[in-house]
Motif scaffolding. Sequence first.
Motif, short mmCIF file in Angstrom:
data_model
loop_
_atom_site.label_atom_id
_atom_site.label_comp_id
_atom_site.label_asym_id
_atom_site.label_seq_id
_atom_site.Cartn_x
_atom_site.Cartn_y
_atom_site.Cartn_z
N PHE A 195 0.86 -1.19 0.00
CA PHE A 195 0.00 0.00 0.00
C PHE A 195 0.89 1.24 0.00
N TYR A 196 0.30 2.38 -0.31
CA TYR A 196 1.06 3.61 -0.45
C TYR A 196 1.12 4.38 0.88
N GLU A 197 1.91 3.87 1.81
CA GLU A 197 2.13 4.47 3.13
C GLU A 197 0.87 4.47 4.01
N ARG A 198 -0.25 4.78 3.44
CA ARG A 198 -1.53 4.74 4.14
C ARG A 198 -2.50 3.92 3.29
N GLY A 204 -15.05 8.77 -2.32
CA GLY A 204 -15.86 9.10 -3.49
C GLY A 204 -15.39 8.49 -4.78
N SER A 205 -14.18 7.94 -4.78
CA SER A 205 -13.65 7.37 -6.01
C SER A 205 -14.15 5.95 -6.22
N VAL A 206 -14.32 5.59 -7.49
CA VAL A 206 -14.87 4.29 -7.89
C VAL A 206 -13.76 3.43 -8.45
N LEU A 207 -13.78 2.16 -8.12
CA LEU A 207 -12.75 1.23 -8.61
C LEU A 207 -13.03 0.84 -10.06
N LEU A 283 -8.59 9.17 3.53
CA LEU A 283 -8.61 7.92 2.80
C LEU A 283 -9.70 7.04 3.38
N ARG A 284 -10.30 6.22 2.53
CA ARG A 284 -11.37 5.33 2.98
C ARG A 284 -10.98 3.90 2.66
N GLU A 285 -11.07 3.03 3.62
CA GLU A 285 -10.81 1.61 3.42
C GLU A 285 -12.12 0.89 3.12
N GLY A 286 -12.00 -0.28 2.48
CA GLY A 286 -13.18 -1.07 2.16
C GLY A 286 -13.65 -0.83 0.74
#
Length: 289
Positions: A195-198, A204-207, A283-286
């Motif tokens: 992962f990028y440090e965090r 709000g971003s979509v995969l 940042l949001r996890e999940g």
Amino acid sequence: MTYANPQYLIDVPSLNNRLGEPNLKIFDTAVHLIPQPAGTYLVNSGRSEYEAAHIPGAAFIDLADDWADTDSNLRFTLPSLEDLQSAIGKSGISAQDQVVLYSSGHMMWATRAWWLLRYAGHNNCAILNGSLTAWRDAGLTLAAGAESYPPASFQGPASTAAFADTAEVEAGMDGRICTINALNQALYEGTGDFFYERRGHIPGSVLLAFDDLLDNHHFLDAESLRSKLQSSGMLDADRVITYCGGGIAATLDAFAGVLLGQQNIGVYDGSMSEWVQDPNRPLREGATP
């Protein structure tokens, strides 16, 4: 069903038939990334692979050093427009040339070079669909050693909207902008070992994982690709921002959008590598956007 902008892709037979045309400039663009601890990569140029085997007549673009701001603390950072246009000219590209890009590594390096050319104002540029893999699979001739084009002068009308900065990404978190995360599911959700440090993704971003848009180095057919992009909201949005770890894979999603007619796309150049530097940026996890 066909792509809205099929001129941005060229297939192997078409390129093979055009080898030797005076204004055709072909380039390998490969870079190899080796993940390191704490969200960093070891960057290896693809030049040695290019010199071992490349499409006859093709030169090499060094995206890590020649087409990037090497004074930045982030790799592959967009250089100033003046410096980028100068680098494009030194590679032998003029505004009158037809440019074809491929990669002896992952396709995302070709789309990164394509996106830089788009930003700099060069609009006669295509990606080799299938890249070097398809050329090899067709049993066509490969050359060894290094080739180059005479330096040229390049200037063009810059498309500044082709890149987005942190401020625009922050402003778009309220849903006014369709923000696309081009990484894989584990990176998006923050569940993987790397992962990028965090951990996590920009709220709000979509995969829309970049590798899901390809099949054996070829872009999905137009109907399948439209289904992928439509589900992310990308094609109907007024403005789209794509991001990844460092602004490379995000160009593959962005290029796919242009193929299908979405013109208002900006690549977040710093992407997660820049976003995580400020602990106040959320940042949001999940799996939830």
